[in-house]
Each structure stands twice: as structure tokens, then as C-alpha cells.
Scaffold this active site. Sequence first.
Site, PDB file in Angstrom:
ATOM      1  CD  GLU A   1       2.094 -11.546 -22.166  1.00 29.09           C
ATOM      2  OE1 GLU A   1       1.867 -12.921 -22.480  1.00 29.09           O
ATOM      3  OE2 GLU A   1       1.648 -10.482 -22.888  1.00 29.09           O
TER       4      GLU A   1
ATOM      5  NE  ARG B   1       9.395  -6.959 -24.205  1.00 27.08           N
ATOM      6  CZ  ARG B   1       8.148  -7.479 -24.268  1.00 27.08           C
ATOM      7  NH1 ARG B   1       8.126  -8.957 -24.434  1.00 27.08           N
ATOM      8  NH2 ARG B   1       7.242  -7.029 -23.850  1.00 27.08           N
TER       9      ARG B   1
ATOM     10  CG  ASN C   1       5.930 -10.654 -26.752  1.00 27.74           C
ATOM     11  OD1 ASN C   1       6.062 -10.305 -25.237  1.00 27.74           O
ATOM     12  ND2 ASN C   1       4.747 -10.313 -27.195  1.00 27.74           N
TER      13      ASN C   1
ATOM     14  CD  GLU D   1       3.997  -2.796 -27.454  1.00 25.83           C
ATOM     15  OE1 GLU D   1       2.837  -2.247 -28.132  1.00 25.83           O
ATOM     16  OE2 GLU D   1       4.371  -3.309 -26.527  1.00 25.83           O
TER      17      GLU D   1
ATOM     18  CG  ASN E   1       1.632 -11.429 -28.148  1.00 28.69           C
ATOM     19  OD1 ASN E   1       2.064 -12.071 -27.413  1.00 28.69           O
ATOM     20  ND2 ASN E   1       1.292 -10.169 -28.083  1.00 28.69           N
TER      21      ASN E   1
ATOM     22  CG  ASP F   1      -1.120 -10.494 -25.481  1.00 31.51           C
ATOM     23  OD1 ASP F   1      -0.120 -11.037 -25.813  1.00 31.51           O
ATOM     24  OD2 ASP F   1      -0.917  -9.237 -24.760  1.00 31.51           O
TER      25      ASP F   1
END
Length: 297
Positions: free
Chosen positions: A22, A110, A112, A131, A158, A207
Site C-alpha cells: 500500500e 484502524r 488506512n 470491513e 481509502n 482503492d
Amino acid sequence: MAPPPDMPAATPLWTAHAILGEGPLWSARQGRIYFVDIRGRRILACGLAGDAPAEWPLEHRPCWLIETAAVDRFVVGFDRGIATLRLVPGQPAEILHRIAWAGAPAEGLRLNDAKADAEGRIYFGTMDDAEQAPAGQFHALAADGSITDLDAGYTVANGPAISPDGRTLYHTDSAARTVYAFDRRHDGSITGKQHHIRFTEADGFPDGMTCDAAGGLWVCHWDGGRVTRFLPDGRRERTIGLPVSRVTSCAFAGPNLDRLVITTAAFERAEEPLAGTLFLAVPGVTGLPAHRSGLAV
Ligand code: BGC
Ligand code: CA
């Protein structure tokens, strides 16, 4: 998953086997690409040719990293907190300072994804680790260390991205398959949330995102095996195909910012040999330099 033949393909740069790669970041002053492996609990870095790979194992899951004024010091978002870290290849990561945050995410949530703006602020979101619940929020960390709440109701917040003129902020709820657009003021506040792009089931989930210098918005397709460039009016303009399904985030890289580095995830995709690889593509447009955090380090 082979990309359809009409798509220019991305090529593997580093088969890093990231469980959840990521947040790619091009450090122009170092000439290096940094990214995180959230589930693999490590930060990774390499050169533009995949050369001189380095990695830093960590105790907690790193979710993003942003440069600061000091070349070896980064602001890093962890599962449930933010810290400054010193990263020197061959040495363990050194935690310098933890940022106090009264509203830090509760258990089960959390951090991201994140992006810095021209004023040295970091926009970042939180998500439900499972999720399922829209309990994630959207915040900004200012250069003075204060954190403000901007928006709420995200299952998987995101890909924040900022338009070249700084007036539009894009943000996603992956689980809702929706990219939102906000009007952004230079004081960092955002208003006028709008549904900007909707993904279909065949597109996968939106994303990580980044804007190019012409205002195109590049959106990665988690479970969609590609990156799509959208025009500012939301029309699809071009696509880059990848040989893996879980495409997580992208950033412009290289001395001319004419390369696109793309992170991917191997999580639940053991049957895809290149899942978790860092890829490189020639997108045909140039990007904007990444901004740094203004936090004093
Ligand atoms: C998150 C993953 C999530 C994926 C798709 C990523 O940014 O880190 O946990 O599964 O988006 O929603
Ligand atoms: Ca992401």
C-alpha cells in the site's frame, strides 16, 4: 488474471510478496520508492529499477508513510496511532515521537490511507478492520500536530487525492464502491461532498488514488486488476492492466514523474504468482511531486 489485450500492461519491478502492499511514495530527493506492507508489518523501499531493496520490520501494522523536512524521518500511520520514524537502510526503524491523539481509533478500527497537501497537512482515513461497519472516519493532521475530524461513515476509507489546483479533494469508501469529491479550502476544511465515481461489481472496489498534473484521477481497482484514469468530469479515459487482481495504490515516480508505481496485495490471492509485487507502468502523462508533512521532526 490477464489484462485484456487493449490495455497497456504494468511490469513487475520488485516481487516483494507484500501481503498488503500500500501507499507508494516517490522520494524525489532520494530517488527511491517507499511503500508499506500493512499485513506484513513492514516498510519497504527500492530504486526506480527495483534496485537496492531495503525493508524495516515493525511491531505494529504500518498503514502509510509521508516524508518530512528531514531526509530520513517520516510520519507513519499505524493501526491505531501516528508516529515519526527514522528509517536508515540496514538499521532497525527508530520510533522518534508518538503523536498525541485523543480521538484515536477504537479497537476494531484502524488507519488506512493518507496523502499530504501543499500546506504540509496529512489527510488520512480509518476503516473497520472487519470491513463491515461504517465506523471509519476522515481526519487531517496539521503541521502543528493537531488532528481534526472531517467526515465519518466510512467502512473502508481509502485513497485521498488532491487536484493540482488544491481545490478538490477525492476520497473513497471502497466498501461502498464510491469515490467522493469535496470542495477543499486552503485552510484544509472540506465541504460539498458529492458522489463522483461509482464502481460496478465488475470494476471491483476503488482503492488508492493519485492525481496527475492535468487533473486526471488514477484509481486502483481492488479485485479489478487494473488502474483507471478518470477525467475531472468523472469519465473514464484510459486503463493500465495488471496480471494480479488486488491492485491497491499508485504514485507517480521518476525524475520526470512520468512513471507510475503500483502496489498490490497477495492477501487471499495465493493462486496469483505475482500478487504482492510492486509494478511499474508508463502512464503517458506526468504526475505531481508528493508533498511533505510540515510536522517539526
Ligand atoms: C485496505 C484493505 C482492504 C482494501 C479493499 C485497502 O486499502 O487496506 O484492508 O481490504 O483496501 O477494500
Ligand atoms: Ca488503500
